[in-house]
Design a protein around this motif. Structure first.
Motif, PDB file in Angstrom:
ATOM      1  N   ALA A  12       6.921  16.607  -1.996  1.00  0.00           N
ATOM      2  CA  ALA A  12       8.765  17.341  -0.107  1.00  0.00           C
ATOM      3  C   ALA A  12       7.755  16.875   0.726  1.00  0.00           C
ATOM      4  N   ALA A  13       6.629  16.779   0.840  1.00  0.00           N
ATOM      5  CA  ALA A  13       6.307  15.997   2.600  1.00  0.00           C
ATOM      6  C   ALA A  13       6.468  14.353   2.597  1.00  0.00           C
ATOM      7  N   ASP A 114       4.792   7.844   0.844  1.00  0.00           N
ATOM      8  CA  ASP A 114       5.386   7.441  -0.561  1.00  0.00           C
ATOM      9  C   ASP A 114       4.491   8.249  -1.927  1.00  0.00           C
ATOM     10  N   LEU A 115       5.224   9.132  -2.305  1.00  0.00           N
ATOM     11  CA  LEU A 115       4.236   9.282  -3.816  1.00  0.00           C
ATOM     12  C   LEU A 115       5.603   8.700  -4.850  1.00  0.00           C
ATOM     13  N   LYS A 116       4.549   7.935  -6.020  1.00  0.00           N
ATOM     14  CA  LYS A 116       5.224   7.471  -7.291  1.00  0.00           C
ATOM     15  C   LYS A 116       4.802   8.283  -8.084  1.00  0.00           C
ATOM     16  N   GLY A 117       6.042   8.555  -8.857  1.00  0.00           N
ATOM     17  CA  GLY A 117       5.322   9.047 -10.311  1.00  0.00           C
ATOM     18  C   GLY A 117       5.062   7.758 -11.385  1.00  0.00           C
ATOM     19  N   GLY A 121      -0.160   9.147 -13.154  1.00  0.00           N
ATOM     20  CA  GLY A 121      -0.270  10.111 -12.279  1.00  0.00           C
ATOM     21  C   GLY A 121       0.985   9.899 -11.445  1.00  0.00           C
ATOM     22  N   TYR A 122       0.286  10.391 -10.030  1.00  0.00           N
ATOM     23  CA  TYR A 122       1.316   9.951  -9.166  1.00  0.00           C
ATOM     24  C   TYR A 122       0.692   9.541  -7.784  1.00  0.00           C
ATOM     25  N   ALA A 142      -4.559   1.732   8.458  1.00  0.00           N
ATOM     26  CA  ALA A 142      -4.401   1.465   7.039  1.00  0.00           C
ATOM     27  C   ALA A 142      -3.530   2.212   6.437  1.00  0.00           C
ATOM     28  N   GLU A 143      -2.851   2.068   5.361  1.00  0.00           N
ATOM     29  CA  GLU A 143      -2.073   2.457   3.676  1.00  0.00           C
ATOM     30  C   GLU A 143      -3.220   2.014   2.839  1.00  0.00           C
ATOM     31  N   THR A 144      -3.434   4.066   2.938  1.00  0.00           N
ATOM     32  CA  THR A 144      -4.568   4.260   1.182  1.00  0.00           C
ATOM     33  C   THR A 144      -3.414   4.662   0.358  1.00  0.00           C
ATOM     34  N   LEU A 145      -4.041   4.001  -0.006  1.00  0.00           N
ATOM     35  CA  LEU A 145      -3.545   4.156  -1.765  1.00  0.00           C
ATOM     36  C   LEU A 145      -4.358   5.368  -3.200  1.00  0.00           C
ATOM     37  N   SER A 146      -4.165   6.021  -3.587  1.00  0.00           N
ATOM     38  CA  SER A 146      -4.894   7.794  -4.542  1.00  0.00           C
ATOM     39  C   SER A 146      -3.465   7.850  -5.337  1.00  0.00           C
ATOM     40  N   LEU A 147      -4.595   7.752  -5.902  1.00  0.00           N
ATOM     41  CA  LEU A 147      -3.899   8.253  -7.866  1.00  0.00           C
ATOM     42  C   LEU A 147      -4.479   9.640  -7.958  1.00  0.00           C
TER      43      LEU A 147
END
Length: 154
Positions: A12-13, A114-117, A121-122, A142-147
């Motif tokens: 939602a954020a 963004d947050l993608k399934g 995980g996400y 930087a665009e950091t990606l976290s799972l």
């Protein structure tokens, strides 16, 4: 710090700014230790006397040192509950628009892009901007990606 009870609240954020961290000083000791860890002993980072005559007027932090602060800065910005684990998944774009003089203070601000399934995980994409106190241009963007892997039953 933004605290999200679960992935649904985090989703939602998307599009929101998550806030800023506290300011922290970059010291010559940090820069020297980073130089030792990476083997990058370029004089603009480690030779205080020579750097006074150089293009920045003082030693500066390595760009990758600024980048390496992101995990600890992110820990000040957000927390997500209901997870089995969170994994650093990598980066998209990374830029170093301005130097960080030793002795300067930096902080980070972040936006949840963004947050993608995914099957695992996400996957979140958070744009982090590392600001230098008193400078117009940021030190690092930087665009950091976290799972994020939800705990069973979450």
């Amino acid at each position: 710090m933004r605290i999200f009870a679960n992935i649904t609240e985090l989703k939602a954020a998307v599009g929101e700014h998550l806030g800023h961290t506290e300011w922290r000083e970059i010291t010559q000791e940090q820069v020297n230790l980073f130089a030792d860890a990476t083997g990058d002993h370029q004089w603009i980072h480690v030779d205080v006397e020579r750097a006074k005559q150089g293009p920045f007027g003082a030693t500066i932090a390595h760009g990758y040192l600024s980048l390496s602060l992101l995990p600890s800065l992110m820990a000040e910005l957000l927390q997500v509950g209901g997870l089995a684990m969170g994994i650093n998944y990598g980066l998209n774009k990374v830029r170093f628009p301005a130097p960080v003089p030793v002795g300067a203070r930096v902080r980070a601000g972040a936006e949840l892009v963004d947050l993608k399934g995914t099957p695992s995980g996400y996957l979140s994409n958070v744009r982090v901007t590392v600001e230098v106190e008193g400078q117009k241009r940021p030190a690092c963007v930087a665009e950091t990606l976290s799972l994020y892997v939800p705990a069973e039953g979450s």
